[in-house]
Design a protein around this motif. Structure first.
Motif, PDB file in Angstrom:
ATOM      1  N   VAL A 178      -1.738   0.111  14.214  1.00  0.00           N
ATOM      2  CA  VAL A 178      -0.655   0.872  14.839  1.00  0.00           C
ATOM      3  C   VAL A 178      -0.840   2.354  14.547  1.00  0.00           C
ATOM      4  CG1 VAL A 178       1.836   1.261  14.884  1.00  0.00           C
ATOM      5  CG2 VAL A 178       0.941  -1.068  14.627  1.00  0.00           C
ATOM      6  N   ARG A 179      -0.774   3.167  15.590  1.00  0.00           N
ATOM      7  CA  ARG A 179      -0.845   4.625  15.419  1.00  0.00           C
ATOM      8  C   ARG A 179       0.566   5.193  15.404  1.00  0.00           C
ATOM      9  NH1 ARG A 179      -4.336   7.899  19.679  1.00  0.00           N
ATOM     10  NH2 ARG A 179      -5.927   8.151  18.057  1.00  0.00           N
ATOM     11  N   ILE A 180       0.867   6.007  14.395  1.00  0.00           N
ATOM     12  CA  ILE A 180       2.197   6.604  14.216  1.00  0.00           C
ATOM     13  C   ILE A 180       2.066   8.118  14.165  1.00  0.00           C
ATOM     14  CG2 ILE A 180       4.155   6.819  12.620  1.00  0.00           C
ATOM     15  CD1 ILE A 180       3.433   3.926  11.695  1.00  0.00           C
ATOM     16  N   ASP A 181       2.884   8.808  14.921  1.00  0.00           N
ATOM     17  CA  ASP A 181       2.934  10.267  14.883  1.00  0.00           C
ATOM     18  C   ASP A 181       3.641  10.698  13.606  1.00  0.00           C
ATOM     19  OD1 ASP A 181       4.028  12.990  15.257  1.00  0.00           O
ATOM     20  OD2 ASP A 181       3.231  12.808  17.284  1.00  0.00           O
ATOM     21  N   THR A 182       2.972  11.473  12.760  1.00  0.00           N
ATOM     22  CA  THR A 182       3.559  11.838  11.460  1.00  0.00           C
ATOM     23  C   THR A 182       4.606  12.942  11.570  1.00  0.00           C
ATOM     24  OG1 THR A 182       1.719  13.360  11.016  1.00  0.00           O
ATOM     25  CG2 THR A 182       1.529  11.109  10.171  1.00  0.00           C
ATOM     26  N   THR A 183       4.763  13.505  12.752  1.00  0.00           N
ATOM     27  CA  THR A 183       5.833  14.491  12.959  1.00  0.00           C
ATOM     28  C   THR A 183       7.118  13.803  13.396  1.00  0.00           C
ATOM     29  OG1 THR A 183       4.230  16.213  13.560  1.00  0.00           O
ATOM     30  CG2 THR A 183       6.527  16.554  14.219  1.00  0.00           C
ATOM     31  N   THR A 184       7.023  12.964  14.418  1.00  0.00           N
ATOM     32  CA  THR A 184       8.213  12.260  14.915  1.00  0.00           C
ATOM     33  C   THR A 184       8.481  10.970  14.147  1.00  0.00           C
ATOM     34  OG1 THR A 184       6.938  10.975  16.538  1.00  0.00           O
ATOM     35  CG2 THR A 184       7.742  13.149  17.228  1.00  0.00           C
ATOM     36  N   LEU A 185       7.445  10.461  13.462  1.00  0.00           N
ATOM     37  CA  LEU A 185       7.522   9.194  12.726  1.00  0.00           C
ATOM     38  C   LEU A 185       7.833   8.025  13.668  1.00  0.00           C
ATOM     39  CD1 LEU A 185       9.330  10.328   9.447  1.00  0.00           C
ATOM     40  CD2 LEU A 185       6.878  10.060   9.877  1.00  0.00           C
ATOM     41  N   ASN A 186       7.309   8.119  14.881  1.00  0.00           N
ATOM     42  CA  ASN A 186       7.446   7.045  15.853  1.00  0.00           C
ATOM     43  C   ASN A 186       6.078   6.433  16.145  1.00  0.00           C
ATOM     44  OD1 ASN A 186      10.242   7.383  16.257  1.00  0.00           O
ATOM     45  ND2 ASN A 186       9.868   9.045  17.709  1.00  0.00           N
ATOM     46  N   GLU A 187       6.069   5.127  16.422  1.00  0.00           N
ATOM     47  CA  GLU A 187       4.845   4.481  16.866  1.00  0.00           C
ATOM     48  C   GLU A 187       4.517   4.978  18.265  1.00  0.00           C
ATOM     49  OE1 GLU A 187       3.258   0.118  18.349  1.00  0.00           O
ATOM     50  OE2 GLU A 187       4.796   0.168  16.770  1.00  0.00           O
ATOM     51  N   VAL A 188       3.246   5.324  18.480  1.00  0.00           N
ATOM     52  CA  VAL A 188       2.844   5.828  19.788  1.00  0.00           C
ATOM     53  C   VAL A 188       1.824   4.942  20.474  1.00  0.00           C
ATOM     54  CG1 VAL A 188       3.366   8.231  19.254  1.00  0.00           C
ATOM     55  CG2 VAL A 188       1.099   7.325  18.716  1.00  0.00           C
ATOM     56  N   GLN A 189       1.153   4.074  19.710  1.00  0.00           N
ATOM     57  CA  GLN A 189       0.107   3.266  20.312  1.00  0.00           C
ATOM     58  C   GLN A 189      -0.310   2.177  19.334  1.00  0.00           C
ATOM     59  OE1 GLN A 189      -3.012   5.860  21.593  1.00  0.00           O
ATOM     60  NE2 GLN A 189      -3.768   4.512  23.196  1.00  0.00           N
ATOM     61  N   ARG A 190      -0.875   1.087  19.857  1.00  0.00           N
ATOM     62  CA  ARG A 190      -1.483   0.071  19.002  1.00  0.00           C
ATOM     63  C   ARG A 190      -2.663  -0.561  19.710  1.00  0.00           C
ATOM     64  NH1 ARG A 190       2.640  -4.544  17.464  1.00  0.00           N
ATOM     65  NH2 ARG A 190       3.768  -2.741  16.634  1.00  0.00           N
ATOM     66  N   VAL A 191      -3.603  -1.061  18.915  1.00  0.00           N
ATOM     67  CA  VAL A 191      -4.793  -1.680  19.463  1.00  0.00           C
ATOM     68  C   VAL A 191      -5.054  -2.975  18.704  1.00  0.00           C
ATOM     69  CG1 VAL A 191      -6.330  -0.351  17.947  1.00  0.00           C
ATOM     70  CG2 VAL A 191      -7.231  -1.340  20.070  1.00  0.00           C
ATOM     71  N   SER A 192      -5.474  -4.009  19.423  1.00  0.00           N
ATOM     72  CA  SER A 192      -5.761  -5.306  18.824  1.00  0.00           C
ATOM     73  C   SER A 192      -7.134  -5.286  18.147  1.00  0.00           C
ATOM     74  CB  SER A 192      -5.723  -6.398  19.899  1.00  0.00           C
ATOM     75  OG  SER A 192      -6.043  -7.660  19.354  1.00  0.00           O
ATOM     76  N   VAL A 193      -7.190  -5.892  16.947  1.00  0.00           N
ATOM     77  CA  VAL A 193      -8.463  -6.008  16.224  1.00  0.00           C
ATOM     78  C   VAL A 193      -8.686  -7.489  15.897  1.00  0.00           C
ATOM     79  CG1 VAL A 193      -8.575  -3.647  15.375  1.00  0.00           C
ATOM     80  CG2 VAL A 193      -7.247  -5.335  14.097  1.00  0.00           C
ATOM     81  N   GLY A 194      -9.280  -7.797  14.738  1.00  0.00           N
ATOM     82  CA  GLY A 194      -9.487  -9.182  14.364  1.00  0.00           C
ATOM     83  C   GLY A 194      -8.246  -9.790  13.736  1.00  0.00           C
ATOM     84  N   ASP A 201       0.847  -1.194   0.000  1.00  0.00           N
ATOM     85  CA  ASP A 201       0.000   0.000   0.000  1.00  0.00           C
ATOM     86  C   ASP A 201       0.879   1.239   0.000  1.00  0.00           C
ATOM     87  OD1 ASP A 201      -2.395   1.394  -0.035  1.00  0.00           O
ATOM     88  OD2 ASP A 201      -2.652   1.380   2.133  1.00  0.00           O
ATOM     89  N   MET A 202       0.263   2.378  -0.323  1.00  0.00           N
ATOM     90  CA  MET A 202       1.032   3.620  -0.418  1.00  0.00           C
ATOM     91  C   MET A 202       0.064   4.791  -0.302  1.00  0.00           C
ATOM     92  SD  MET A 202       3.438   4.830  -3.616  1.00  0.00           S
ATOM     93  CE  MET A 202       2.118   4.594  -4.813  1.00  0.00           C
ATOM     94  N   ALA A 203       0.509   5.873   0.330  1.00  0.00           N
ATOM     95  CA  ALA A 203      -0.325   7.063   0.455  1.00  0.00           C
ATOM     96  C   ALA A 203       0.558   8.277   0.714  1.00  0.00           C
ATOM     97  CB  ALA A 203      -1.339   6.905   1.583  1.00  0.00           C
ATOM     98  N   ILE A 204       0.040   9.448   0.371  1.00  0.00           N
ATOM     99  CA  ILE A 204       0.727  10.715   0.619  1.00  0.00           C
ATOM    100  C   ILE A 204       0.010  11.441   1.745  1.00  0.00           C
ATOM    101  CG2 ILE A 204       1.258  12.993  -0.334  1.00  0.00           C
ATOM    102  CD1 ILE A 204       1.546  11.632  -3.077  1.00  0.00           C
ATOM    103  N   TYR A 205       0.781  11.975   2.684  1.00  0.00           N
ATOM    104  CA  TYR A 205       0.230  12.794   3.753  1.00  0.00           C
ATOM    105  C   TYR A 205       1.209  13.932   3.988  1.00  0.00           C
ATOM    106  CZ  TYR A 205      -2.161  14.068   8.095  1.00  0.00           C
ATOM    107  OH  TYR A 205      -2.863  14.744   9.075  1.00  0.00           O
ATOM    108  N   GLY A 206       0.745  15.157   3.737  1.00  0.00           N
ATOM    109  CA  GLY A 206       1.640  16.309   3.841  1.00  0.00           C
ATOM    110  C   GLY A 206       2.739  16.237   2.804  1.00  0.00           C
ATOM    111  N   SER A 207       3.963  16.369   3.248  1.00  0.00           N
ATOM    112  CA  SER A 207       5.114  16.361   2.342  1.00  0.00           C
ATOM    113  C   SER A 207       5.779  14.995   2.240  1.00  0.00           C
ATOM    114  CB  SER A 207       6.145  17.379   2.829  1.00  0.00           C
ATOM    115  OG  SER A 207       6.619  17.030   4.126  1.00  0.00           O
TER     116      SER A 207
END
Length: 388
Positions: free
Chosen positions: A169-185, A102-108
């Motif tokens: 997984v949630r990633i901060d797009t400023t620091t580019l670090n993982e900050v949190q994750r949640v279990s799904v299916g 997958d691929m996507a653009i966000y900001g720069s």
């Protein structure tokens, strides 16, 4: 149960055959090359304040072949450049990696999800230069909201029926670090965000016939799963329209349960409509959803391929065709689809035999006739547009 053991065995044989038939030199990333698209595809749009610079095309590449690659098309010059990642990042010896999913653009920044390499590559959208690598095991898809990137991930080893539940997984797009994750299916796929909720299609694809059949609903403020919506087996695509509805695809079981398309009302979080059609991929543009279906059956051993258009405002299947000149007969395996946000032309990629270079086709928005085509890398997958 025996038919699913045969399915697993068939997949292993197919994968082994592909690996055996590929030369070892294919493990080295290929070099960049360019060509001019024969017909200039850029149209002028009166009174439009938005201009497109070009687009990136992600080529998935064959599993275990390290052949994921990135192409770029420049609307101004008509120059199509293949395998640009290597030129932009000569210090990265093994190239983009294994299976670009997958691929996507966000900001720069351009974010590329590389599944088997267990990473998200973050690139400068203007240059393709690598900024950072974010490690996420068995990552699949990416989406964004309010300064955060959200990545779905299978976790576990590829194909392991005992793999744990997947995560977002949630990633901060400023620091580019993982900050949190949640279990799904198990084996979560595409995601979409409506309001302050993130919806995730769970597949359970590693353990047939015990597929998952839910869409997980995540409250983005608490980052917790607040509900699971029962839909159908083996979910995959999930797209949001402008009316607060979700279009979710079920791949079925490749035997007795056919593929279907479901519409979820996010206000009630219930299924409001079902279409008895198979949909492998779709793109929503304003009031229309353009789709193709490549439905394989282990009973017949064949693919059934078709194309169609949905009117999503009225929620009806139309008889409209977005390919009208017979070009669909030349497309072996449709694998990606996109709409030019300015000109409204349609793009369809062809993965061919999955081991040879693919083809990207551009179809005129009004006539449905082919405007141009160009050779891509192996298994052309996702196309994203770059604005001026």
């Amino acid at each position: 149960m025996m038919k699913y053991k045969k399915l697993y065995f068939f997949n292993l044989v197919l994968l082994s055959t592909l690996i055996f038939n590929a030369c070892r030199k294919d493990l080295e990333p290929v070099k960049e090359d360019t060509e001019i698209v024969p017909q200039e595809p850029r149209d002028t749009v009166p009174d439009s304040s938005i201009e497109l610079k070009g687009f990136y095309l992600l080529n998935e590449g064959n599993m275990n072949m390290n052949k994921a690659s990135l192409d770029y098309f420049d609307f101004n010059s008509g120059l199509y450049s293949r395998n640009i990642y290597g030129q932009a990042n000569p210090e990265v010896v093994k190239g983009l990696g294994d299976v670009g999913n997958d691929m996507a653009i966000y900001g720069s920044k351009l974010y590329v999800v590389v599944n088997i390499s267990n990473k998200v590559e973050v690139l400068d959208v203007k240059t393709g230069k690598k900024i950072k690598q974010i490690d996420v095991i068995n990552c699949r898809y990416i989406t964004f909201h309010k300064g955060s990137a959200y990545v779905s991930a299978y976790l576990g080893e590829v194909g392991d029926p005992k793999a744990p539940n997947g995560v977002v997984v949630r990633i901060d797009t400023t620091t580019l670090n993982e900050v949190q994750r949640v279990s799904v299916g198990r084996q979560p796929e595409e995601m979409a965000i409506v309001g302050e909720k993130l919806y995730v299609a769970n597949s359970g694809g590693y353990s047939p016939p015990n597929y998952e059949r839910t869409v997980s609903v995540i409250n983005l403020n608490t980052f917790q799963v607040v509900k699971n919506i029962d839909v159908a087996v083996n979910l995959h695509r999930l797209k949001a329209d402008q009316y607060g509805d979700l279009y979710v695809t079920s791949r079925g079981d490749y035997y007795d349960i056919p593929s279907k398309l479901f519409v979820i009302d996010t206000k009630t979080e219930t299924i409001k409509k079902k279409f008895d059609i198979g949909v492998s991929n779709l793109v929503i543009d304003e009031d229309h959803a353009y789709y193709y279906n490549t439905e394989f059956s282990y009973i017949t051993g064949e693919n059934v391929i078709n194309y169609g258009v949905l009117n999503i405002k009225d929620e009806v299947l139309t008889d409209q065709k977005f390919i009208t000149d017979g070009t669909e007969g030349s497309i072996m395996i449709p694998y990606g689809i996109a709409v030019n946000p300015i000109t409204k032309d349609l793009y369809v990629t062809d993965a061919k035999d999955y081991v040879s270079p693919g083809t990207l086709y551009c179809f005129d928005k009004i006539t449905g006739k082919k405007k141009w085509s160009v050779q891509t890398g192996d298994i052309p997958n996702k196309l994203v547009f770059v604005y001026e």
